[in-house]
Design a protein around this motif. Structure first.
Motif, mmCIF file in Angstrom:
data_model
loop_
_atom_site.group_PDB
_atom_site.id
_atom_site.type_symbol
_atom_site.label_atom_id
_atom_site.label_comp_id
_atom_site.label_asym_id
_atom_site.label_seq_id
_atom_site.Cartn_x
_atom_site.Cartn_y
_atom_site.Cartn_z
ATOM 1 N N THR A 27 26.240 -12.731 2.696
ATOM 2 C CA THR A 27 27.369 -12.129 2.003
ATOM 3 C C THR A 27 27.501 -10.692 2.469
ATOM 4 O OG1 THR A 27 26.982 -13.515 0.062
ATOM 5 C CG2 THR A 27 28.334 -11.549 -0.254
ATOM 6 N N VAL A 28 28.662 -10.371 3.007
ATOM 7 C CA VAL A 28 28.935 -8.972 3.338
ATOM 8 C C VAL A 28 29.215 -8.269 2.019
ATOM 9 C CG1 VAL A 28 30.526 -7.390 4.483
ATOM 10 C CG2 VAL A 28 29.780 -9.478 5.656
ATOM 11 N N SER A 29 28.394 -7.281 1.738
ATOM 12 C CA SER A 29 28.446 -6.619 0.437
ATOM 13 C C SER A 29 29.597 -5.614 0.368
ATOM 14 C CB SER A 29 27.116 -5.910 0.204
ATOM 15 O OG SER A 29 27.220 -4.969 -0.825
ATOM 16 N N ASP A 30 30.014 -5.326 -0.876
ATOM 17 C CA ASP A 30 31.027 -4.267 -1.068
ATOM 18 C C ASP A 30 30.372 -2.913 -1.363
ATOM 19 O OD1 ASP A 30 30.060 -4.561 -3.614
ATOM 20 O OD2 ASP A 30 31.962 -5.185 -4.517
ATOM 21 N N ARG A 31 29.046 -2.836 -1.144
ATOM 22 C CA ARG A 31 28.341 -1.589 -1.472
ATOM 23 C C ARG A 31 28.173 -0.653 -0.282
ATOM 24 N NH1 ARG A 31 23.564 -3.875 -5.461
ATOM 25 N NH2 ARG A 31 23.165 -5.334 -3.770
ATOM 26 N N TRP A 32 28.823 -0.979 0.842
ATOM 27 C CA TRP A 32 28.651 -0.178 2.059
ATOM 28 C C TRP A 32 29.991 0.178 2.688
ATOM 29 C CZ3 TRP A 32 23.671 1.226 2.894
ATOM 30 C CH2 TRP A 32 22.699 0.504 2.163
ATOM 31 N N PRO B 225 33.505 -2.392 5.258
ATOM 32 C CA PRO B 225 32.071 -2.084 5.323
ATOM 33 C C PRO B 225 31.706 -1.345 6.611
ATOM 34 C CG PRO B 225 32.417 -4.351 4.614
ATOM 35 C CD PRO B 225 33.758 -3.827 5.071
ATOM 36 N N ASN B 226 30.765 -0.463 6.484
ATOM 37 C CA ASN B 226 30.235 0.344 7.589
ATOM 38 C C ASN B 226 29.676 -0.527 8.712
ATOM 39 O OD1 ASN B 226 27.195 1.555 8.370
ATOM 40 N ND2 ASN B 226 28.860 2.993 8.628
ATOM 41 N N GLY B 227 29.979 -0.123 9.948
ATOM 42 C CA GLY B 227 29.518 -0.893 11.098
ATOM 43 C C GLY B 227 28.005 -0.948 11.223
ATOM 44 N N GLY B 228 27.349 0.149 10.934
ATOM 45 C CA GLY B 228 25.896 0.174 11.018
ATOM 46 C C GLY B 228 25.253 -0.794 10.034
ATOM 47 N N TYR B 229 25.838 -0.917 8.852
ATOM 48 C CA TYR B 229 25.350 -1.900 7.878
ATOM 49 C C TYR B 229 25.491 -3.314 8.437
ATOM 50 C CZ TYR B 229 26.120 -5.355 4.212
ATOM 51 O OH TYR B 229 26.131 -6.515 3.494
ATOM 52 N N LEU B 230 26.629 -3.611 9.037
ATOM 53 C CA LEU B 230 26.847 -4.949 9.611
ATOM 54 C C LEU B 230 25.844 -5.215 10.734
ATOM 55 C CD1 LEU B 230 30.735 -4.821 9.838
ATOM 56 C CD2 LEU B 230 29.380 -5.960 8.056
ATOM 57 N N SER C 141 31.905 3.160 -1.125
ATOM 58 C CA SER C 141 30.700 2.823 -1.880
ATOM 59 C C SER C 141 29.424 3.199 -1.143
ATOM 60 C CB SER C 141 30.687 1.322 -2.201
ATOM 61 O OG SER C 141 30.680 0.560 -1.002
ATOM 62 N N MET C 142 29.498 3.376 0.173
ATOM 63 C CA MET C 142 28.291 3.696 0.929
ATOM 64 C C MET C 142 27.659 5.002 0.455
ATOM 65 S SD MET C 142 27.832 3.721 5.034
ATOM 66 C CE MET C 142 26.202 3.576 5.770
ATOM 67 N N LEU C 143 28.488 5.886 -0.112
ATOM 68 C CA LEU C 143 27.956 7.167 -0.585
ATOM 69 C C LEU C 143 27.013 6.995 -1.770
ATOM 70 C CD1 LEU C 143 31.119 9.385 -0.189
ATOM 71 C CD2 LEU C 143 29.028 9.402 1.187
ATOM 72 N N ASP C 144 27.022 5.823 -2.397
ATOM 73 C CA ASP C 144 26.028 5.552 -3.444
ATOM 74 C C ASP C 144 24.670 5.199 -2.852
ATOM 75 O OD1 ASP C 144 28.065 5.891 -5.273
ATOM 76 O OD2 ASP C 144 28.490 3.746 -5.434
ATOM 77 N N GLN C 145 24.650 4.887 -1.568
ATOM 78 C CA GLN C 145 23.406 4.405 -0.938
ATOM 79 C C GLN C 145 22.702 5.479 -0.119
ATOM 80 O OE1 GLN C 145 23.089 1.629 -2.231
ATOM 81 N NE2 GLN C 145 25.208 1.014 -2.590
#
Lengths: 267, 267
Positions: free
Chosen positions: A29-34, A41-46, A150-154
């Protein structure tokens, strides 16, 4: 040293997990938290998601070098991964992973896995970013709300001074040295392909609005010690809208742990 | 401006050609005209061969970014190439080529093709290597015979002073700025993936004997103008035997035409 967070598995570990399906692929699952400023979603996360899936098939300690081609934007939701072991050699093993959503390939990642050398020659020309301790720095995101990012939460950042573009005065110098860490989790080699893409594009210092990654290569050069990471991002050439961005990551002991370069297109 | 050579197609064009076979693959011959100190053909040459085969399937002007993973040493002789168009998009197209010899994959190359921007933003931080004109420089290979290193027949170098390692006194600084050109042929975008790998490893300045490429990423940033290319190769981190090498290529007008980075293992 990492900041507190709720108990249980960390979002990075949850959101990069995948599991074997019945069809030879892995489900994820590609998350919505990045998500980043584009809403995607951020490329680095993928890339980290793809590399972790591939790593399940390859019994080596860590990825030494990863190359990801970003074919289409991802969206939060279901995805599948197909992995292939290309070569399983004596010293290293190489494989490839494809991240697919709705039948369309999103990221193609190739990686060579192995182990860091033990006592081979070491020689350093580069310098560690010259930063005051994180405690004496500013949180550039303090008081800033970016809905949908949302990535700023991580990820947390610390900087001796705010980048020019954040003060409405781009410096004209596309570079930034800063501290970074994951919220509630120490960085490790699995997180490095995400972290090298977790800073704002330094072309913002040229007054640009953003940039889209075509390809990102990451060299894992060390296992990060706990604590803040000292980062240096720099672009030396914007040519007709294309630019590279180089990103060096040093751990809290001053050891280089990752180097990356990406080719990107101004958006 | 390029030096003279016999008439007919240039070795680079002959040796990177491939032709469709009956089995969906392309046939090719790995030439013996690009061997290096290991006795094996140069990785950049193999990458150029793979990218050219892939380019036959992709109707775009040039490769923008290429990543090659080097899985095994090649040998002069027959080879086959399988190519795949991964995504054919509006602005760019991405594909993959596999170079195979004796049933074993030698190189896996992924590339995004497109065109250079026309008048998009341009900004340069980097500097062109500070070199006297080639005519005032030395040919570092003059009087040197390296049996089995056929690539030296294809490439010429000029340098203001011999590298320390060539004088038996490695400088301890793993960098080199020099002029380079192909013998008898102007450089073009097809040759850049070869040229960025055509210099001696700058870790020789650390007293190392050589280095083996794991992965090489090449960004094509411009179309080279005729004439000598000003090159800068640098390694900033050797860590336990692994090292990166960055390579910038500027054409005779001082325009950046390629940037590359490779991860390599000391041999």
């Amino acid at each position: 040293m990492a900041a507190g967070r709720q108990d249980g598995p960390h979002p990075f570990d949850v959101d990069t997990a995948s599991h074997p399906g019945g069809d030879g692929r892995r489900g994820a699952t590609v998350s919505d938290r990045w998500t980043v400023l584009t809403g995607h979603p951020n490329g680095g996360y993928l890339l980290a998601l793809a590399v972790r899936a591939l790593h399940e098939d390859i019994a080596r300690p860590l990825p030494l070098v990863v190359s990801g081609f970003f074919l289409r934007p991802a969206n939060p939701g279901r995805a599948s991964l197909s992995t292939e072991v290309v070569r399983d050699g004596r010293r290293t093993a190489t494989g490839q992973a494809r991240l697919v959503q709705d039948g369309k390939e999103i990221v193609r990642a190739t990686a060579t896995f192995g182990d860091l050398g033990d006592g081979g020659p070491t020689h350093t020309v580069n310098t560690v970013p010259d930063l005051p301790p994180p405690e004496e720095c500013t949180d550039p995101m303090a008081g800033i709300e970016l809905p949908g990012v949302s990535m700023l939460d991580q990820i947390e950042y610390r900087t001796p001074r705010l980048p020019g573009w954040m003060r409405g005065a781009p410096s004209g110098r596309p570079e930034w040295e800063f501290w970074m860490r994951m919220v509630g989790r120490e960085a490790d080699v699995a997180a490095l392909p995400m972290l090298v893409d977790a800073g704002p594009p330094v072309v913002m210092e040229l007054g640009e609005k953003g940039s889209s990654t075509v390809e990102l290569t990451v060299h894992v050069r060390g296992r990060p010690a706990p604590g803040w990471l000292a980062c240096r991002a720099a672009t030396r050439h914007v040519s007709d809208g294309y630019h590279e961005e180089d990103f060096d990551v040093f751990d809290s002991t001053g050891t280089l742990v990752a180097q990356s370069r990406q080719l990107a297109i101004l958006t």
